[in-house]
Design a protein around this motif. Structure first.
Motif, PDB file in Angstrom:
ATOM      1  N   LYS A   2      90.064  40.094  97.064  1.00  0.00           N
ATOM      2  CA  LYS A   2      91.078  39.202  97.634  1.00  0.00           C
ATOM      3  C   LYS A   2      92.482  39.772  97.437  1.00  0.00           C
ATOM      4  O   LYS A   2      93.305  39.750  98.351  1.00  0.00           O
ATOM      5  CB  LYS A   2      90.973  37.816  96.992  1.00  0.00           C
ATOM      6  N   ASP A   3      92.733  40.307  96.245  1.00  0.00           N
ATOM      7  CA  ASP A   3      94.049  40.900  95.958  1.00  0.00           C
ATOM      8  C   ASP A   3      94.277  42.170  96.781  1.00  0.00           C
ATOM      9  O   ASP A   3      95.397  42.431  97.237  1.00  0.00           O
ATOM     10  CB  ASP A   3      94.177  41.232  94.468  1.00  0.00           C
ATOM     11  N   LYS A   4      93.217  42.958  96.954  1.00  0.00           N
ATOM     12  CA  LYS A   4      93.337  44.178  97.759  1.00  0.00           C
ATOM     13  C   LYS A   4      93.679  43.844  99.205  1.00  0.00           C
ATOM     14  O   LYS A   4      94.511  44.501  99.832  1.00  0.00           O
ATOM     15  CB  LYS A   4      92.035  44.986  97.702  1.00  0.00           C
ATOM     16  N   ILE A   5      93.034  42.815  99.737  1.00  0.00           N
ATOM     17  CA  ILE A   5      93.329  42.366 101.110  1.00  0.00           C
ATOM     18  C   ILE A   5      94.777  41.904 101.192  1.00  0.00           C
ATOM     19  O   ILE A   5      95.507  42.253 102.124  1.00  0.00           O
ATOM     20  CB  ILE A   5      92.372  41.227 101.530  1.00  0.00           C
ATOM     21  N   LEU A   6      95.197  41.133 100.197  1.00  0.00           N
ATOM     22  CA  LEU A   6      96.563  40.603 100.163  1.00  0.00           C
ATOM     23  C   LEU A   6      97.593  41.733 100.142  1.00  0.00           C
ATOM     24  O   LEU A   6      98.562  41.717 100.919  1.00  0.00           O
ATOM     25  CB  LEU A   6      96.727  39.716  98.926  1.00  0.00           C
ATOM     26  N   ASN A   7      97.375  42.726  99.296  1.00  0.00           N
ATOM     27  CA  ASN A   7      98.317  43.841  99.182  1.00  0.00           C
ATOM     28  C   ASN A   7      98.353  44.693 100.449  1.00  0.00           C
ATOM     29  O   ASN A   7      99.423  45.108 100.905  1.00  0.00           O
ATOM     30  CB  ASN A   7      97.961  44.709  97.974  1.00  0.00           C
ATOM     31  N   LYS A  29      92.109  49.463 108.159  1.00  0.00           N
ATOM     32  CA  LYS A  29      92.901  50.143 107.126  1.00  0.00           C
ATOM     33  C   LYS A  29      92.146  50.181 105.794  1.00  0.00           C
ATOM     34  O   LYS A  29      92.206  51.160 105.053  1.00  0.00           O
ATOM     35  CB  LYS A  29      94.245  49.421 106.948  1.00  0.00           C
ATOM     36  N   MET A  30      91.410  49.102 105.520  1.00  0.00           N
ATOM     37  CA  MET A  30      90.705  48.995 104.242  1.00  0.00           C
ATOM     38  C   MET A  30      89.293  49.572 104.289  1.00  0.00           C
ATOM     39  O   MET A  30      88.654  49.735 103.238  1.00  0.00           O
ATOM     40  CB  MET A  30      90.639  47.526 103.815  1.00  0.00           C
ATOM     41  N   GLY A  31      88.804  49.827 105.508  1.00  0.00           N
ATOM     42  CA  GLY A  31      87.437  50.326 105.633  1.00  0.00           C
ATOM     43  C   GLY A  31      86.402  49.252 105.331  1.00  0.00           C
ATOM     44  O   GLY A  31      85.334  49.534 104.769  1.00  0.00           O
ATOM     45  N   ILE A  32      86.753  48.001 105.679  1.00  0.00           N
ATOM     46  CA  ILE A  32      85.825  46.886 105.467  1.00  0.00           C
ATOM     47  C   ILE A  32      85.651  46.142 106.785  1.00  0.00           C
ATOM     48  O   ILE A  32      86.321  46.445 107.774  1.00  0.00           O
ATOM     49  CB  ILE A  32      86.347  45.903 104.388  1.00  0.00           C
ATOM     50  N   SER A  33      84.772  45.165 106.818  1.00  0.00           N
ATOM     51  CA  SER A  33      84.572  44.377 108.040  1.00  0.00           C
ATOM     52  C   SER A  33      85.525  43.180 108.049  1.00  0.00           C
ATOM     53  O   SER A  33      86.001  42.741 106.991  1.00  0.00           O
ATOM     54  CB  SER A  33      83.130  43.871 108.116  1.00  0.00           C
ATOM     55  N   ALA A  42      90.540  32.163 105.651  1.00  0.00           N
ATOM     56  CA  ALA A  42      89.863  31.529 106.792  1.00  0.00           C
ATOM     57  C   ALA A  42      90.355  32.029 108.142  1.00  0.00           C
ATOM     58  O   ALA A  42      89.585  32.128 109.092  1.00  0.00           O
ATOM     59  CB  ALA A  42      90.022  30.012 106.712  1.00  0.00           C
ATOM     60  N   ASN A  43      91.648  32.372 108.214  1.00  0.00           N
ATOM     61  CA  ASN A  43      92.214  32.847 109.479  1.00  0.00           C
ATOM     62  C   ASN A  43      93.496  33.624 109.188  1.00  0.00           C
ATOM     63  O   ASN A  43      93.931  33.714 108.035  1.00  0.00           O
ATOM     64  CB  ASN A  43      92.492  31.670 110.437  1.00  0.00           C
ATOM     65  N   LYS A  44      94.093  34.163 110.230  1.00  0.00           N
ATOM     66  CA  LYS A  44      95.281  34.993 110.048  1.00  0.00           C
ATOM     67  C   LYS A  44      96.448  34.180 109.486  1.00  0.00           C
ATOM     68  O   LYS A  44      97.216  34.670 108.653  1.00  0.00           O
ATOM     69  CB  LYS A  44      95.687  35.655 111.369  1.00  0.00           C
ATOM     70  N   THR A  45      96.585  32.935 109.921  1.00  0.00           N
ATOM     71  CA  THR A  45      97.673  32.093 109.427  1.00  0.00           C
ATOM     72  C   THR A  45      97.593  31.923 107.912  1.00  0.00           C
ATOM     73  O   THR A  45      98.607  32.000 107.206  1.00  0.00           O
ATOM     74  CB  THR A  45      97.658  30.715 110.112  1.00  0.00           C
ATOM     75  N   LYS A  46      96.356  31.725 107.403  1.00  0.00           N
ATOM     76  CA  LYS A  46      96.181  31.584 105.949  1.00  0.00           C
ATOM     77  C   LYS A  46      96.552  32.880 105.227  1.00  0.00           C
ATOM     78  O   LYS A  46      97.136  32.857 104.139  1.00  0.00           O
ATOM     79  CB  LYS A  46      94.730  31.223 105.627  1.00  0.00           C
ATOM     80  N   LEU A  47      96.236  34.002 105.850  1.00  0.00           N
ATOM     81  CA  LEU A  47      96.569  35.300 105.253  1.00  0.00           C
ATOM     82  C   LEU A  47      98.081  35.536 105.284  1.00  0.00           C
ATOM     83  O   LEU A  47      98.660  36.019 104.302  1.00  0.00           O
ATOM     84  CB  LEU A  47      95.834  36.425 105.988  1.00  0.00           C
TER      85      LEU A  47
END
Length: 199
Positions: A2-7, A29-33, A42-47
Motif C-alpha cells: 500500500k505504501d509503495k503504491i502511495l509513493n 511503473k510498479m510492474g504490478i496489475s 477502491a478507485n483513482k479518487t481514493k488514491l
C-alpha cells in the motif's frame, strides 16, 4: 505494498499531473496489475485523496521542522519555500490547480488543512519578526496571515499565472520579496537584501 503504491502514485502525479496519470500508468511503473492497486485503493479518487493527504502531512512535518530551528524569520520564509519547491518538484504540473479543477471536494478539504497549518506558521513567523524588530510594529498579524495564504493559493492559479510566463520558482521568489518589502523595517530590509544579493 500500500505504501509503495502511495509513493509511486505521488511521484507520478507530481511529475505528470492528476489528470494525465492513469491507474494503468501506476501499475505499469510498479510492474504490478491494476487489480493489486484496487485491493488497496477502491478507485483513482481514493488514491488521489491518499496521495494529497500524504504529501500534505510530509510537507507539514518538514515545515514544522524548519520552524523548530528558530532561524531568523526572514531566512525561515525562504528556507520553507526551498523545501516545498524541492518536495513538490517545482510544481511543474501545478498539482494544486489540477486538484481544484478535477477533484474540487478534495481541494476544499486540503485547502482548509493547509490554511490551518500555514496560519499558525505565518503568525509565529510574524510575531518573532516583530520581537526582533525585523517587521514593522504597525502590521496586523491576523490580516497579513490571511492575505499571505490567499495570495499563495492565487499564485498556483494557471489562469492567472501561466507556467510558461511565470515559472513557479521565480514567481514564489517575486511574491516573497513583495510580501517582505511590505512588512519589513529598515533592519529587516537589510537582511532581505543580503539574501537576494547572495542568490
Amino acid at each position: 505494498m500500500k505504501d509503495k503504491i502511495l509513493n509511486t502514485a505521488s511521484d507520478l502525479f507530481m511529475n505528470y499531473g492528476f489528470k494525465s496519470v492513469t491507474m494503468d500508468d501506476i501499475a505499469h511503473k510498479m510492474g504490478i496489475s491494476k487489480k493489486t492497486i484496487y485491493q488497496h485503493y477502491a478507485n483513482k479518487t481514493k488514491l488521489v485523496e491518499a496521495t494529497t493527504l500524504h504529501t500534505f502531512n510530509m510537507i507539514s512535518s518538514g515545515i514544522n521542522g524548519i520552524c523548530a530551528l528558530n532561524k531568523n524569520p526572514i531566512d525561515e520564509i525562504f528556507e520553507i519555500k526551498i523545501f516545498v519547491m524541492n518536495f513538490l518538484k517545482d510544481e511543474k504540473t501545478s498539482p494544486q490547480y489540477q486538484l481544484q479543477k478535477y477533484y474540487p471536494k478534495l481541494f476544499t478539504t486540503l485547502n482548509k488543512k493547509q490554511f490551518e497549518v500555514m496560519d499558525t506558521c505565518v503568525k509565529e513567523n510574524l510575531s518573532r519578526g516583530l520581537a526582533q524588530k525585523l517587521y514593522r510594529d504597525s502590521i496586523d498579524i491576523d490580516f497579513i496571515s490571511i492575505l499571505y495564504f490567499h495570495n499563495m493559493v492565487s499564485l498556483k492559479n494557471q489562469e492567472l499565472f501561466s507556467n510558461k510566463q511565470f515559472p513557479i520558482s521565480s514567481l514564489m521568489d517575486n511574491y516573497l520579496e513583495y510580501h517582505l518589502r511590505g512588512i519589513c523595517t529598515p533592519k529587516g530590509l537589510e537582511v532581505l537584501n543580503t539574501i537576494i544579493d547572495n542568490k
